[in-house]
Motif scaffolding. Sequence first.
Motif, PDB file in Angstrom:
ATOM      1  N   PRO A 117       0.900  -1.209  -0.085  1.00  0.00           N
ATOM      2  CA  PRO A 117       0.037  -0.134   0.016  1.00  0.00           C
ATOM      3  C   PRO A 117       0.884   1.221   0.122  1.00  0.00           C
ATOM      4  N   VAL A 118       2.126   1.167   0.365  1.00  0.00           N
ATOM      5  CA  VAL A 118       2.952   2.223   0.101  1.00  0.00           C
ATOM      6  C   VAL A 118       4.019   2.369  -0.693  1.00  0.00           C
ATOM      7  N   CYS A 119       3.728   1.484  -1.746  1.00  0.00           N
ATOM      8  CA  CYS A 119       4.442   1.258  -2.985  1.00  0.00           C
ATOM      9  C   CYS A 119       3.550   1.955  -4.242  1.00  0.00           C
ATOM     10  N   ALA A 120       4.263   2.192  -5.316  1.00  0.00           N
ATOM     11  CA  ALA A 120       3.591   2.698  -6.307  1.00  0.00           C
ATOM     12  C   ALA A 120       2.934   1.592  -6.978  1.00  0.00           C
ATOM     13  N   GLY A 121       3.624   0.329  -6.942  1.00  0.00           N
ATOM     14  CA  GLY A 121       3.346  -0.503  -7.806  1.00  0.00           C
ATOM     15  C   GLY A 121       3.837  -1.931  -7.031  1.00  0.00           C
ATOM     16  N   GLN A 122       3.029  -3.146  -7.693  1.00  0.00           N
ATOM     17  CA  GLN A 122       3.623  -4.357  -7.090  1.00  0.00           C
ATOM     18  C   GLN A 122       3.569  -5.095  -8.404  1.00  0.00           C
ATOM     19  N   ILE A 123       4.906  -6.187  -8.536  1.00  0.00           N
ATOM     20  CA  ILE A 123       5.066  -7.145  -9.641  1.00  0.00           C
ATOM     21  C   ILE A 123       4.941  -8.358  -8.929  1.00  0.00           C
ATOM     22  N   VAL A 124       4.247  -9.334  -9.476  1.00  0.00           N
ATOM     23  CA  VAL A 124       4.517 -10.328  -8.855  1.00  0.00           C
ATOM     24  C   VAL A 124       4.328 -11.783  -9.885  1.00  0.00           C
ATOM     25  N   GLY A 125       4.968 -12.752  -9.461  1.00  0.00           N
ATOM     26  CA  GLY A 125       4.945 -14.175 -10.297  1.00  0.00           C
ATOM     27  C   GLY A 125       5.551 -14.361 -11.630  1.00  0.00           C
ATOM     28  N   MET A 126       6.550 -13.223 -11.762  1.00  0.00           N
ATOM     29  CA  MET A 126       7.028 -13.072 -13.253  1.00  0.00           C
ATOM     30  C   MET A 126       8.659 -13.747 -13.033  1.00  0.00           C
ATOM     31  N   GLY A 127       9.024 -14.408 -11.700  1.00  0.00           N
ATOM     32  CA  GLY A 127      10.301 -14.696 -11.713  1.00  0.00           C
ATOM     33  C   GLY A 127      11.285 -13.438 -11.743  1.00  0.00           C
ATOM     34  N   PRO A 128      12.778 -13.956 -12.094  1.00  0.00           N
ATOM     35  CA  PRO A 128      13.759 -12.642 -12.295  1.00  0.00           C
ATOM     36  C   PRO A 128      13.163 -11.738 -13.103  1.00  0.00           C
ATOM     37  N   PHE A 129      12.348 -12.055 -14.194  1.00  0.00           N
ATOM     38  CA  PHE A 129      11.946 -11.115 -15.170  1.00  0.00           C
ATOM     39  C   PHE A 129      11.367  -9.892 -14.532  1.00  0.00           C
ATOM     40  N   GLY A 130      10.598 -10.125 -13.312  1.00  0.00           N
ATOM     41  CA  GLY A 130       9.905  -9.202 -12.654  1.00  0.00           C
ATOM     42  C   GLY A 130      10.707  -7.977 -12.160  1.00  0.00           C
ATOM     43  N   TYR A 131      12.185  -8.314 -11.796  1.00  0.00           N
ATOM     44  CA  TYR A 131      12.834  -7.108 -11.619  1.00  0.00           C
ATOM     45  C   TYR A 131      13.263  -6.397 -12.878  1.00  0.00           C
ATOM     46  N   HIS A 132      13.190  -7.030 -14.144  1.00  0.00           N
ATOM     47  CA  HIS A 132      13.530  -6.351 -15.315  1.00  0.00           C
ATOM     48  C   HIS A 132      12.307  -5.265 -15.526  1.00  0.00           C
ATOM     49  N   LEU A 133      11.108  -5.753 -15.279  1.00  0.00           N
ATOM     50  CA  LEU A 133       9.906  -5.144 -15.321  1.00  0.00           C
ATOM     51  C   LEU A 133       9.910  -4.059 -14.403  1.00  0.00           C
ATOM     52  N   ALA A 134      10.194  -4.271 -13.071  1.00  0.00           N
ATOM     53  CA  ALA A 134      10.509  -2.941 -12.230  1.00  0.00           C
ATOM     54  C   ALA A 134      11.368  -1.936 -12.558  1.00  0.00           C
ATOM     55  N   MET A 135      12.636  -2.248 -13.251  1.00  0.00           N
ATOM     56  CA  MET A 135      13.552  -1.192 -13.807  1.00  0.00           C
ATOM     57  C   MET A 135      12.756  -0.423 -14.884  1.00  0.00           C
ATOM     58  N   VAL A 136      12.067  -1.262 -15.873  1.00  0.00           N
ATOM     59  CA  VAL A 136      11.172  -0.546 -16.823  1.00  0.00           C
ATOM     60  C   VAL A 136      10.129   0.411 -16.225  1.00  0.00           C
ATOM     61  N   GLY A 137       9.407   0.033 -15.227  1.00  0.00           N
ATOM     62  CA  GLY A 137       8.488   0.826 -14.554  1.00  0.00           C
ATOM     63  C   GLY A 137       9.083   2.019 -13.704  1.00  0.00           C
ATOM     64  N   MET A 138      10.313   1.646 -12.990  1.00  0.00           N
ATOM     65  CA  MET A 138      10.842   2.805 -12.281  1.00  0.00           C
ATOM     66  C   MET A 138      11.290   3.843 -13.293  1.00  0.00           C
ATOM     67  N   THR A 139      11.779   3.618 -14.427  1.00  0.00           N
ATOM     68  CA  THR A 139      12.495   4.489 -15.531  1.00  0.00           C
ATOM     69  C   THR A 139      11.168   5.450 -15.638  1.00  0.00           C
ATOM     70  N   GLN A 140      10.158   4.708 -16.139  1.00  0.00           N
ATOM     71  CA  GLN A 140       8.790   5.620 -16.354  1.00  0.00           C
ATOM     72  C   GLN A 140       8.297   6.544 -15.384  1.00  0.00           C
ATOM     73  N   ILE A 141       8.192   5.948 -14.141  1.00  0.00           N
ATOM     74  CA  ILE A 141       8.218   6.962 -13.013  1.00  0.00           C
ATOM     75  C   ILE A 141       8.995   8.043 -12.958  1.00  0.00           C
ATOM     76  N   LEU A 142      10.254   7.636 -12.887  1.00  0.00           N
ATOM     77  CA  LEU A 142      11.403   8.819 -12.616  1.00  0.00           C
ATOM     78  C   LEU A 142      11.344   9.730 -13.826  1.00  0.00           C
TER      79      LEU A 142
END
Length: 159
Positions: A117-142
Amino acid sequence: MKIVVIQGPNLNMLGVREQNIYGPMKLEDIHAQMKGFADQNKLEIEFFQSNLEGEIVDRIQECIGDADGIIINPAAYTHTSIAIRDALAAVQLPALEVHLSNIHQREEFRHKSLTAPVCAGQIVGMGPFGYHLAMVGMTQILSEVAAMKQAQQQAQQKA
Ligand code: DQA
């Protein structure tokens, strides 16, 4: 722009622990891929792993004035730690929560995240690829944050 990646307890055991759930990839290999993405996108990145709740709280607090965004897998603390949630809320930085497994598909005690609830988003169930998705998402947010700040500055200059 700087992203801090925070990994909770037992994630140092990736590649060894419960491979049927978390797969064979080691944490250092996940981090190497994230570093590659960061380099390509001219982002600074720093990695931190701890098995101790207080150390994770300290590292989140240290992000004030140092980082622009946080990618965090609080691991088991996701489901128990009000202290980590409060630290994330306190620093007021965009954060993305990652889980390798789909926590909603697993035991009931994993369904609830105190930190999401205090995060902008949550990525689950994608294995290690989830960290790549988080990098893409964070780049967009920034980039959205940077664009908003620039627009505010321009509005102030006109006023
Ligand atoms: C985890 C899920 C948590 O429930 C568990 O305690 C972990 C890893 C994941 O990445 O899937 O340690 O955060």
